[in-house]
Design an enzyme around this catalytic site. Structure first.
Site, PDB file in Angstrom:
ATOM      1  N   THR A 188       0.842  -1.211   0.000  1.00  0.00           N
ATOM      2  CA  THR A 188       0.000   0.000   0.000  1.00  0.00           C
ATOM      3  C   THR A 188       0.872   1.253   0.000  1.00  0.00           C
ATOM      4  O   THR A 188       0.560   2.243  -0.679  1.00  0.00           O
ATOM      5  CB  THR A 188      -0.898  -0.004   1.269  1.00  0.00           C
ATOM      6  OG1 THR A 188      -1.647  -1.211   1.266  1.00  0.00           O
ATOM      7  CG2 THR A 188      -1.824   1.180   1.296  1.00  0.00           C
ATOM      8  N   HIS A 218       2.042   1.974  -3.420  1.00  0.00           N
ATOM      9  CA  HIS A 218       1.007   2.655  -4.225  1.00  0.00           C
ATOM     10  C   HIS A 218       0.995   4.154  -3.912  1.00  0.00           C
ATOM     11  O   HIS A 218       0.864   4.990  -4.810  1.00  0.00           O
ATOM     12  CB  HIS A 218      -0.377   2.072  -3.930  1.00  0.00           C
ATOM     13  CG  HIS A 218      -0.579   0.688  -4.472  1.00  0.00           C
ATOM     14  ND1 HIS A 218      -0.667   0.440  -5.829  1.00  0.00           N
ATOM     15  CD2 HIS A 218      -0.712  -0.507  -3.862  1.00  0.00           C
ATOM     16  CE1 HIS A 218      -0.846  -0.866  -6.015  1.00  0.00           C
ATOM     17  NE2 HIS A 218      -0.867  -1.463  -4.832  1.00  0.00           N
TER      18      HIS A 218
HETATM   19 ZN    ZN Z   1       0.186  -3.252   5.197  1.00  0.00          ZN
END
Ligand code: ZN
Ligand code: NAD
Length: 347
Positions: free
Chosen positions: A44, A47
């Site tokens: 994440t 990203h």
């Molecule tokens: Zn994580």
């Protein structure tokens, strides 16, 4: 108490993260302040670094990123009970509302108002983090700060792996990223018969065998049907854990499952992707979507398993001082790592 700290901030709406000086968060009556020791870099966070379409529509700027952490409580709000200063801890990064039917039923992980630290709210890539005391998970003495910093992704693995009964079952995991690999270790620990893990990245498959007793399959060159035959799996895998987010992997999994098989889906496909639904219907397959961790049942089980022989320590392949975060992110992006930690004692 000092009032300024270093933090890794998405301070501009473009690629990158920047080490900035920020105010130490002020805590409310129900919060604690945690001095961060170690943090894990997650997909994440990549990203958010890359500032892809998902990040652009999700992440407010400026925002302190990061949600995988371990640290120690250094301040407590006046309503906080059952915790103490100096307590080593990790914590649930999903901040939940208390009004929904699901929350009121104690199914906190299904609360529709969930907000994530480091994604929607100020995060843990910093010297200090404010967290509701409710979200704190104390660390027992026999769980290190390094393992404490990866309990969030290990929790994803545990939540997914324990979604279906694994004892004596043949388990297929697609995607040997850090979470897939840790799920393989959990499936083994929980008593699966065979655990097969697929990937297209040979380094990741080799890492998988250093973390858990699993059978790696490189789907770019090996045929899953041959592997099934060699293992004496007559019909198909009983339980599937999809941990790649890749449509080809899901198709392969459905194909390799037994009639009536059960699949837990953790991997997040990049957008809409075609699914051969009739295949799933005629195979009478059960699908379950997994989001986050069960609050706090996953944490309880995960810590209990770690104290009872579950060993995922080899998934920790790299560690950098927090000020060397660019190296940490480059390592994570290379696909040649397991979990990468940042040490906030070195800033
Ligand atoms: Zn994580
Ligand atoms: P990762 O990106 O490090 O790992 C994914 C792996 O899948 C990679 O090693 C990649 O090479 C492999 N892969 C790609 N194509 C494949 C194919 N055709 N067959 C087999 N493997 C293939 O991710 P991670 O950090 O381990 O996380 C796993 C997944 O879970 C990601 O999709 C992530 O976005 C998602 N995730 C979901 C939640 C949730 O709450 N649902 C939480 C965390 C992560």
């Amino acid at each position: 108490m000092i009032n300024e700290m270093k933090a890794l901030v998405k301070s501009e709406p473009r690629e990158g993260l920047w080490l900035k000086t920020a105010p130490v968060p002020e805590i409310g009556p129900d919060d604690v302040l945690i001095r961060i020791n170690k943090t894990g870099i997650c997909g994440t966070d990549i990203h958010i670094w890359n500032w892809d379409a998902w990040a652009q529509k999700t992440v407010p700027v400026p925002l302190i990123t990061g949600h995988e952490f371990s640290g120690e409580i250094v301040e407590m709000g006046r309503n906080v009970e059952g915790l103490s200063l100096g307590q080593r801890c990790s914590g649930e990064g999903h901040l939940i509302g208390k009004q929904s039917r699901q929350s009121r039923a104690g199914k906190f992980h299904l609360d529709p108002e969930t907000r994530g630290i480091g994604v929607n709210e100020q995060g843990a890539f910093a010297q200090y983090l404010r967290l509701p005391a409710f979200n704190v998970v104390p660390l027992p003495d026999d769980i290190s700060d390094d393992i404490g910093a990866i309990l969030d992704p290990l929790g994803n693995a545990v939540h997914t792996a324990l979604s279906f009964d694994l004892i004596g079952e043949d388990v297929l995991i697609t995607g040997a990223g850090p979470i897939g690999i840790m799920a393989a270790a959990v499936a083994r620990h929980a008593g699966a018969r065979h655990v097969v893990i697929t990937d297209i990245n040979q380094d990741r498959l080799e890492l998988a065998t250093r973390v858990a007793d699993v059978i790696p399959v490189n789907v770019t060159r090996d045929d899953l049907n041959d592997v099934k035959a060699q293992l004496g799996i007559m019909q198909g895998f009983d339980v599937g854990l999809e941990m790649s987010g890749n449509q080809v992997a899901l198709d392969q999994m459905v194909e390799a499952m037994v009639m009536g098989g059960r699949i837990a889906l953790l991997g997040i496909p990049p957008g809409k992707s075609p699914v051969d639904w009739s295949r799933i219907v005629f195979k009478a397959i059960t699908l379950k979507g997994i989001y986050g961790r069960e609050i706090f049942e996953t944490w309880y089980k995960m810590i209990a398993m770690l104290q009872n022989g579950l060993d995922v320590s080899n998934i920790l392949t790299h560690q950098f001082a927090a000020h060397d975060y660019t190296q940490g992110f480059a390592t994570m992006k290379s696909g040649l790592s397991g979990k990468v930690l940042l040490d906030w004692n070195e800033i």
